[in-house]
Design an enzyme around this catalytic site. Structure first.
Site, PDB file in Angstrom:
ATOM      1  N   CYS A   4    -149.161  15.539  19.446  1.00  0.00           N
ATOM      2  CA  CYS A   4    -150.300  14.657  19.683  1.00  0.00           C
ATOM      3  C   CYS A   4    -150.812  14.059  18.364  1.00  0.00           C
ATOM      4  CB  CYS A   4    -151.402  15.439  20.375  1.00  0.00           C
ATOM      5  SG  CYS A   4    -152.940  14.541  20.514  1.00  0.00           S
ATOM      6  N   CYS A   7    -154.366  15.220  17.454  1.00  0.00           N
ATOM      7  CA  CYS A   7    -154.395  16.600  16.933  1.00  0.00           C
ATOM      8  C   CYS A   7    -153.956  16.601  15.472  1.00  0.00           C
ATOM      9  CB  CYS A   7    -153.496  17.512  17.773  1.00  0.00           C
ATOM     10  SG  CYS A   7    -154.251  18.003  19.350  1.00  0.00           S
ATOM     11  N   ASP A  30    -160.642   3.103  14.309  1.00  0.00           N
ATOM     12  CA  ASP A  30    -159.418   2.754  15.035  1.00  0.00           C
ATOM     13  C   ASP A  30    -158.520   1.941  14.104  1.00  0.00           C
ATOM     14  OD1 ASP A  30    -158.692   2.399  18.354  1.00  0.00           O
ATOM     15  OD2 ASP A  30    -157.568   1.231  16.889  1.00  0.00           O
ATOM     16  N   HIS A  46    -157.941  19.873  22.093  1.00  0.00           N
ATOM     17  CA  HIS A  46    -157.114  18.901  22.822  1.00  0.00           C
ATOM     18  C   HIS A  46    -157.383  18.988  24.316  1.00  0.00           C
ATOM     19  CE1 HIS A  46    -153.524  16.354  23.611  1.00  0.00           C
ATOM     20  NE2 HIS A  46    -153.619  16.977  24.776  1.00  0.00           N
ATOM     21  N   ASN A  87    -160.397   5.228  28.375  1.00  0.00           N
ATOM     22  CA  ASN A  87    -159.277   5.037  29.294  1.00  0.00           C
ATOM     23  C   ASN A  87    -158.730   6.369  29.809  1.00  0.00           C
ATOM     24  OD1 ASN A  87    -159.084   2.133  29.059  1.00  0.00           O
ATOM     25  ND2 ASN A  87    -158.363   2.476  26.974  1.00  0.00           N
ATOM     26  N   GLY A  91    -153.221   2.672  30.987  1.00  0.00           N
ATOM     27  CA  GLY A  91    -154.124   2.039  30.024  1.00  0.00           C
ATOM     28  C   GLY A  91    -154.499   2.977  28.886  1.00  0.00           C
ATOM     29  N   HIS A  96    -154.935  12.174  24.283  1.00  0.00           N
ATOM     30  CA  HIS A  96    -155.950  13.116  23.778  1.00  0.00           C
ATOM     31  C   HIS A  96    -157.265  12.382  24.006  1.00  0.00           C
ATOM     32  CE1 HIS A  96    -157.287  16.043  20.358  1.00  0.00           C
ATOM     33  NE2 HIS A  96    -158.387  15.398  20.759  1.00  0.00           N
ATOM     34  N   HIS A  98    -160.453  10.362  24.190  1.00  0.00           N
ATOM     35  CA  HIS A  98    -161.177   9.651  23.130  1.00  0.00           C
ATOM     36  C   HIS A  98    -162.082   8.593  23.729  1.00  0.00           C
ATOM     37  CE1 HIS A  98    -157.312   7.635  23.782  1.00  0.00           C
ATOM     38  NE2 HIS A  98    -157.932   6.505  23.529  1.00  0.00           N
ATOM     39  N   HIS A 100    -163.845   5.011  22.938  1.00  0.00           N
ATOM     40  CA  HIS A 100    -163.888   3.830  22.063  1.00  0.00           C
ATOM     41  C   HIS A 100    -165.336   3.394  21.911  1.00  0.00           C
ATOM     42  CE1 HIS A 100    -159.530   2.676  22.214  1.00  0.00           C
ATOM     43  NE2 HIS A 100    -159.581   3.335  23.360  1.00  0.00           N
TER      44      HIS A 100
HETATM   45  P1  AMP Z   1    -156.103   4.090  24.258  1.00  0.00           P
HETATM   46  O1  AMP Z   1    -155.287   2.914  24.682  1.00  0.00           O
HETATM   47  O2  AMP Z   1    -157.430   4.164  24.929  1.00  0.00           O
HETATM   48  O3  AMP Z   1    -155.317   5.387  24.384  1.00  0.00           O
HETATM   49  O4  AMP Z   1    -156.423   3.868  22.726  1.00  0.00           O
HETATM   50  C1  AMP Z   1    -155.732   4.479  21.682  1.00  0.00           C
HETATM   51  C2  AMP Z   1    -156.275   3.913  20.406  1.00  0.00           C
HETATM   52  O5  AMP Z   1    -155.867   4.730  19.334  1.00  0.00           O
HETATM   53  C3  AMP Z   1    -155.816   2.483  20.093  1.00  0.00           C
HETATM   54  O6  AMP Z   1    -156.950   1.638  19.991  1.00  0.00           O
HETATM   55  C4  AMP Z   1    -155.073   2.641  18.766  1.00  0.00           C
HETATM   56  O7  AMP Z   1    -155.281   1.552  17.901  1.00  0.00           O
HETATM   57  C5  AMP Z   1    -155.671   3.922  18.220  1.00  0.00           C
HETATM   58  N1  AMP Z   1    -154.812   4.664  17.306  1.00  0.00           N
HETATM   59  C6  AMP Z   1    -153.535   5.073  17.522  1.00  0.00           C
HETATM   60  N2  AMP Z   1    -153.077   5.756  16.446  1.00  0.00           N
HETATM   61  C7  AMP Z   1    -154.086   5.787  15.550  1.00  0.00           C
HETATM   62  C8  AMP Z   1    -154.246   6.348  14.241  1.00  0.00           C
HETATM   63  N3  AMP Z   1    -153.246   7.007  13.629  1.00  0.00           N
HETATM   64  N4  AMP Z   1    -155.428   6.167  13.607  1.00  0.00           N
HETATM   65  C9  AMP Z   1    -156.434   5.490  14.197  1.00  0.00           C
HETATM   66  N5  AMP Z   1    -156.355   4.965  15.436  1.00  0.00           N
HETATM   67  C10 AMP Z   1    -155.194   5.091  16.096  1.00  0.00           C
HETATM   68 ZN    ZN Z   2    -154.353  16.283  20.832  1.00  0.00          ZN
END
Ligand code: AMP
Ligand code: ZN
Length: 131
Positions: A4, A7, A30, A46, A87, A91, A96, A98, A100
């Protein structure tokens, strides 16, 4: 082995631009922002998505957003609003949990809905939901 990406951000093996952290959560930038100051709030434990989120954590996230993150964004970026997106399933790119946090500014013209031509008439959807 845990593959992940979030993680790995928590254990430091992937770097992040962290703006807030405590024993329960991390808030960082992000990597591919859709707003100026686009942040992600993640639990350190997680969990996959909202189906695995407990009430205590939900309230904790709300309080951190209200008492720490929003005041900081107001003071430092002069934000005028905050759009919150989370999400689950289709989508959701990173599995993990999160949140936004999308800062809003006057006349930023943020477009959050899916393509207009894929939106059906509201009455049709209401009929499906009311069966
Ligand atoms: P989601 O589509 O809701 O799962 O959003 C995942 C988000 O994680 C996206 O906006 C990506 O730009 C962001 N993301 C993925 N990898 C990283 C990372 N290493 N550092 C910061 N953001 C990330
Ligand atoms: Zn995780």
């Amino acid at each position: 082995m845990n593959d992940c990406v979030f993680c790995k951000i928590i254990d430091g093996s992937i770097p992040s631009k962290t703006i807030y952290e405590d024993e329960k959560i991390k808030v960082f930038m992000d990597i591919n922002p859709v707003a100026n100051g686009h942040l992600l709030l993640i639990p350190k434990k997680h969990i996959k998505d909202i189906t695995e989120l407990d009430d205590e954590n939900l309230i904790y996230f709300k309080n951190i957003i209200n008492n720490k993150i929003t005041p900081m964004l107001k003071e430092k970026l002069n934000i005028e609003g905050l759009t919150i997106i989370q999400n689950n399933g289709y989508g959701q790119e990173v599995k993990h949990y999160h949140i936004h946090l999308l800062p809003r500014y006057q006349n930023d013209n943020m477009e959050t809905r899916i393509e207009k031509e894929n939106i059906k008439n509201v009455d049709l959807i209401y009929e499906e939901l009311s069966k």
